[in-house]
Design a protein around this motif. Structure first.
Motif, PDB file in Angstrom:
ATOM      1  N   PRO A  83       0.791  -1.219   0.000  1.00 20.60           N
ATOM      2  CA  PRO A  83       0.000   0.000   0.000  1.00 20.60           C
ATOM      3  C   PRO A  83       0.823   1.270   0.000  1.00 20.60           C
ATOM      4  O   PRO A  83       0.349   2.322  -0.364  1.00 20.60           O
ATOM      5  N   ASP A  84       2.107   1.172   0.437  1.00 20.90           N
ATOM      6  CA  ASP A  84       2.925   2.375   0.526  1.00 20.90           C
ATOM      7  C   ASP A  84       3.801   2.486  -0.708  1.00 20.90           C
ATOM      8  O   ASP A  84       4.866   1.886  -0.797  1.00 20.90           O
ATOM      9  N   ASP A  85       3.371   3.253  -1.701  1.00 24.27           N
ATOM     10  CA  ASP A  85       4.105   3.372  -2.947  1.00 24.27           C
ATOM     11  C   ASP A  85       5.400   4.152  -2.789  1.00 24.27           C
ATOM     12  O   ASP A  85       6.218   4.186  -3.695  1.00 24.27           O
ATOM     13  N   SER A  86       5.570   4.812  -1.631  1.00 17.81           N
ATOM     14  CA  SER A  86       6.783   5.598  -1.429  1.00 17.81           C
ATOM     15  C   SER A  86       7.923   4.761  -0.868  1.00 17.81           C
ATOM     16  O   SER A  86       9.008   5.263  -0.655  1.00 17.81           O
ATOM     17  N   ALA A  87       7.666   3.462  -0.608  1.00 14.94           N
ATOM     18  CA  ALA A  87       8.701   2.608  -0.043  1.00 14.94           C
ATOM     19  C   ALA A  87       9.885   2.516  -0.996  1.00 14.94           C
ATOM     20  O   ALA A  87       9.731   2.481  -2.207  1.00 14.94           O
ATOM     21  N   VAL A  88      11.077   2.467  -0.423  1.00 15.96           N
ATOM     22  CA  VAL A  88      12.285   2.380  -1.235  1.00 15.96           C
ATOM     23  C   VAL A  88      12.399   0.976  -1.804  1.00 15.96           C
ATOM     24  O   VAL A  88      12.333  -0.011  -1.077  1.00 15.96           O
ATOM     25  N   ARG A  89      12.548   0.875  -3.113  1.00 17.15           N
ATOM     26  CA  ARG A  89      12.712  -0.408  -3.775  1.00 17.15           C
ATOM     27  C   ARG A  89      14.195  -0.729  -3.903  1.00 17.15           C
ATOM     28  O   ARG A  89      15.038   0.142  -3.815  1.00 17.15           O
ATOM     29  N   THR A  90      14.487  -1.984  -4.145  1.00  9.28           N
ATOM     30  CA  THR A  90      15.868  -2.427  -4.328  1.00  9.28           C
ATOM     31  C   THR A  90      16.086  -2.808  -5.784  1.00  9.28           C
ATOM     32  O   THR A  90      15.316  -3.578  -6.349  1.00  9.28           O
ATOM     33  N   LEU A  91      17.135  -2.244  -6.369  1.00  8.03           N
ATOM     34  CA  LEU A  91      17.518  -2.589  -7.729  1.00  8.03           C
ATOM     35  C   LEU A  91      18.681  -3.567  -7.674  1.00  8.03           C
ATOM     36  O   LEU A  91      19.702  -3.295  -7.040  1.00  8.03           O
ATOM     37  N   HIS A  92      18.531  -4.690  -8.348  1.00  7.20           N
ATOM     38  CA  HIS A  92      19.583  -5.707  -8.404  1.00  7.20           C
ATOM     39  C   HIS A  92      20.225  -5.645  -9.785  1.00  7.20           C
ATOM     40  O   HIS A  92      19.583  -5.912 -10.805  1.00  7.20           O
ATOM     41  N   VAL A 131      25.632 -13.558 -15.955  1.00  7.34           N
ATOM     42  CA  VAL A 131      24.696 -12.480 -15.622  1.00  7.34           C
ATOM     43  C   VAL A 131      23.391 -12.633 -16.387  1.00  7.34           C
ATOM     44  O   VAL A 131      22.312 -12.309 -15.862  1.00  7.34           O
ATOM     45  N   LEU A 132      23.434 -13.132 -17.625  1.00  8.70           N
ATOM     46  CA  LEU A 132      22.201 -13.322 -18.388  1.00  8.70           C
ATOM     47  C   LEU A 132      21.370 -14.471 -17.826  1.00  8.70           C
ATOM     48  O   LEU A 132      20.139 -14.386 -17.758  1.00  8.70           O
ATOM     49  N   GLU A 133      22.036 -15.539 -17.396  1.00  7.65           N
ATOM     50  CA  GLU A 133      21.315 -16.635 -16.757  1.00  7.65           C
ATOM     51  C   GLU A 133      20.670 -16.167 -15.458  1.00  7.65           C
ATOM     52  O   GLU A 133      19.517 -16.516 -15.162  1.00  7.65           O
ATOM     53  N   GLY A 134      21.402 -15.378 -14.685  1.00  8.58           N
ATOM     54  CA  GLY A 134      20.851 -14.874 -13.437  1.00  8.58           C
ATOM     55  C   GLY A 134      19.678 -13.936 -13.659  1.00  8.58           C
ATOM     56  O   GLY A 134      18.698 -13.954 -12.909  1.00  8.58           O
ATOM     57  N   LEU A 135      19.765 -13.109 -14.691  1.00  7.10           N
ATOM     58  CA  LEU A 135      18.660 -12.211 -15.019  1.00  7.10           C
ATOM     59  C   LEU A 135      17.437 -13.009 -15.431  1.00  7.10           C
ATOM     60  O   LEU A 135      16.312 -12.737 -14.976  1.00  7.10           O
ATOM     61  N   ALA A 136      17.616 -13.994 -16.302  1.00  4.63           N
ATOM     62  CA  ALA A 136      16.493 -14.802 -16.764  1.00  4.63           C
ATOM     63  C   ALA A 136      15.839 -15.555 -15.608  1.00  4.63           C
ATOM     64  O   ALA A 136      14.614 -15.745 -15.587  1.00  4.63           O
ATOM     65  N   ALA A 137      16.651 -15.968 -14.634  1.00 10.28           N
ATOM     66  CA  ALA A 137      16.123 -16.714 -13.491  1.00 10.28           C
ATOM     67  C   ALA A 137      15.495 -15.809 -12.439  1.00 10.28           C
ATOM     68  O   ALA A 137      14.930 -16.300 -11.458  1.00 10.28           O
ATOM     69  N   GLY A 138      15.576 -14.496 -12.624  1.00 16.02           N
ATOM     70  CA  GLY A 138      14.960 -13.566 -11.690  1.00 16.02           C
ATOM     71  C   GLY A 138      15.851 -13.101 -10.563  1.00 16.02           C
ATOM     72  O   GLY A 138      15.381 -12.437  -9.635  1.00 16.02           O
ATOM     73  N   HIS A 139      17.161 -13.418 -10.629  1.00 13.32           N
ATOM     74  CA  HIS A 139      18.070 -12.981  -9.564  1.00 13.32           C
ATOM     75  C   HIS A 139      18.409 -11.492  -9.680  1.00 13.32           C
ATOM     76  O   HIS A 139      18.792 -10.869  -8.691  1.00 13.32           O
ATOM     77  N   HIS A 140      18.330 -10.935 -10.875  1.00 15.20           N
ATOM     78  CA  HIS A 140      18.696  -9.542 -11.116  1.00 15.20           C
ATOM     79  C   HIS A 140      17.545  -8.819 -11.813  1.00 15.20           C
ATOM     80  O   HIS A 140      16.678  -9.448 -12.432  1.00 15.20           O
ATOM     81  N   ASP A 141      17.568  -7.495 -11.721  1.00  9.03           N
ATOM     82  CA  ASP A 141      16.597  -6.665 -12.438  1.00  9.03           C
ATOM     83  C   ASP A 141      17.163  -6.170 -13.761  1.00  9.03           C
ATOM     84  O   ASP A 141      16.431  -6.049 -14.743  1.00  9.03           O
ATOM     85  N   LEU A 142      18.444  -5.841 -13.773  1.00  9.32           N
ATOM     86  CA  LEU A 142      19.130  -5.375 -14.980  1.00  9.32           C
ATOM     87  C   LEU A 142      20.482  -6.072 -15.063  1.00  9.32           C
ATOM     88  O   LEU A 142      21.087  -6.383 -14.040  1.00  9.32           O
ATOM     89  N   ALA A 143      20.937  -6.283 -16.286  1.00 14.03           N
ATOM     90  CA  ALA A 143      22.252  -6.878 -16.488  1.00 14.03           C
ATOM     91  C   ALA A 143      22.980  -6.123 -17.585  1.00 14.03           C
ATOM     92  O   ALA A 143      22.372  -5.673 -18.559  1.00 14.03           O
ATOM     93  N   THR A 279       9.526  -5.929 -17.600  1.00 14.99           N
ATOM     94  CA  THR A 279       9.868  -5.343 -16.302  1.00 14.99           C
ATOM     95  C   THR A 279      10.218  -3.861 -16.397  1.00 14.99           C
ATOM     96  O   THR A 279      10.308  -3.194 -15.360  1.00 14.99           O
ATOM     97  N   LEU A 280      10.401  -3.340 -17.606  1.00 15.78           N
ATOM     98  CA  LEU A 280      10.677  -1.907 -17.721  1.00 15.78           C
ATOM     99  C   LEU A 280       9.439  -1.067 -17.439  1.00 15.78           C
ATOM    100  O   LEU A 280       9.510   0.166 -17.422  1.00 15.78           O
ATOM    101  N   ALA A 281       8.312  -1.721 -17.221  1.00 17.60           N
ATOM    102  CA  ALA A 281       7.129  -1.006 -16.740  1.00 17.60           C
ATOM    103  C   ALA A 281       7.217  -0.742 -15.240  1.00 17.60           C
ATOM    104  O   ALA A 281       6.429   0.040 -14.701  1.00 17.60           O
ATOM    105  N   THR A 282       8.162  -1.363 -14.571  1.00 18.41           N
ATOM    106  CA  THR A 282       8.373  -1.150 -13.138  1.00 18.41           C
ATOM    107  C   THR A 282       9.153   0.149 -12.933  1.00 18.41           C
ATOM    108  O   THR A 282      10.243   0.301 -13.484  1.00 18.41           O
ATOM    109  N   PRO A 283       8.627   1.104 -12.164  1.00 22.62           N
ATOM    110  CA  PRO A 283       9.221   2.451 -12.129  1.00 22.62           C
ATOM    111  C   PRO A 283      10.696   2.504 -11.789  1.00 22.62           C
ATOM    112  O   PRO A 283      11.467   3.168 -12.477  1.00 22.62           O
ATOM    113  N   HIS A 284      11.140   1.822 -10.709  1.00 19.77           N
ATOM    114  CA  HIS A 284      12.542   1.983 -10.315  1.00 19.77           C
ATOM    115  C   HIS A 284      13.488   1.305 -11.311  1.00 19.77           C
ATOM    116  O   HIS A 284      14.600   1.779 -11.536  1.00 19.77           O
ATOM    117  N   ILE A 285      13.034   0.218 -11.950  1.00 23.01           N
ATOM    118  CA  ILE A 285      13.857  -0.423 -12.982  1.00 23.01           C
ATOM    119  C   ILE A 285      13.922   0.472 -14.219  1.00 23.01           C
ATOM    120  O   ILE A 285      14.984   0.650 -14.818  1.00 23.01           O
TER     121      ILE A 285
END
Length: 300
Positions: A83-92, A131-143, A279-285
């Protein structure tokens, strides 16, 4: 269709293995296998081909993953935001150690503290495949990668080109016949010690092929798995090396090392910025993606 089954399916598709997917989901391998079989029965089509090492998606599996993955990622983002959209997100972020440390992280740390609208930042290092395998598996947001991903689950955008320079400490320049180097090319550099990141001499081999149309004759004298260490060894006089210009520009300016050769068309390596599709629809990413592309315009 059960969303839990789709989540398991997408995780298996990204991980390429029931075992790795089970670890990511916190489930047992039999549970993952059972869920995939249930989904396959519901669809009436096989989604994966079982192999000795992991699984390969069928064409139906690839199509389903391409359609479902972005929506599942969006649902996870909504659930994580709360509910709190102002929460700080984590970018991996993941990428090669030298480029990520010297280029990407300084740019992103500036953004992460910008106007209180930033994000927490976590970084990990690896080669292009990792890094591409990790991104595909969801471990990272950007590579950040020097290899373009295949398939539709990952989206790549050109980031910047990296110029490679053949360098050595000044004492080696004095021992090389510059005229012979211009006339004979790589043969003028035979038997000189080489500093590289791997026994296969990836940067030296690429430079030799691009500039001299040949292969390096020498093997590596010093092998260290980090370009910053390669630079330090070159400065100390250990041998010649091929380095990105951004990494060795200051050392060149100080005279710690010299450029042994200045080809008309220097070898380049292109970096791409990669995200999971949707995932580029996600604001912090999206902000980090846009910021890195903007920062890269000033990189050489």
């Amino acid at each position: 269709m059960d969303l839990a089954l789709l989540r398991t399916f997408v995780t298996v598709h990204r991980a390429g293995s029931f075992t790795r997917a089970a670890a990511l989901l916190g489930l047992s391998q039999p549970a993952v296998t059972s869920q995939i079989r249930t989904l396959e029965r519901q669809l009436g089509r096989p989604l994966f081909l079982r192999q000795a090492r992991g699984v390969t998606p069928t064409s139906i599996g690839d199509e389903l993953a391409h359609k479902a993955a972005p929506h599942l990622d969006a649902l996870v983002e909504i659930a994580g935001t709360g509910p709190d959209d102002s929460a700080v997100r984590t970018l991996h972020l993941a990428g090669p150690p030298e480029f990520t440390a010297e280029r990407a992280l300084p740019a992103l740390t500036e953004l992460s503290g910008d106007d209180g609208q930033g994000f927490a930042l976590r970084a990990s290092f690896g080669n292009a495949e990792e890094v591409l395998e990790g991104l595909a598996a969801g471990h990272h947001d950007l590579a950040i990668s020097t290899a373009r991903p295949r398939g539709a689950l990952l989206t790549a955008t050109p980031l910047c080109d990296e110029e490679h320079v053949l360098v050595a400490a000044p004492q080696w320049d004095e021992r090389i016949d510059v005229g012979r180097l211009c006339r004979k090319g790589a043969s003028a550099l035979e038997n000189l010690p080489v500093v590289e990141v791997h026994e296969s001499l990836p940067l030296v081999s690429r430079y030799w092929a691009s500039v001299f149309d040949s292969r390096p004759a020498a093997s590596g004298t010093v092998i260290v798995p980090d370009l910053r260490a390669v630079l330090a060894c070159a400065v100390s006089g250990a041998g010649l090396a091929v380095l990105p210009r951004y990494l060795c520009a200051a050392a060149l300016e100080r005279g710690d090392i010299v450029a042994l050769h200045e080809p008309t068309v220097p070898p380049l390596r292109t970096y791409v910025l990669v995200a999971r599709t949707g995932t580029l629809a996600t604001p912090h990413i999206a902000r980090a993606h846009e910021w890195l592309l903007g920062a890269a315009a000033a990189w050489y």
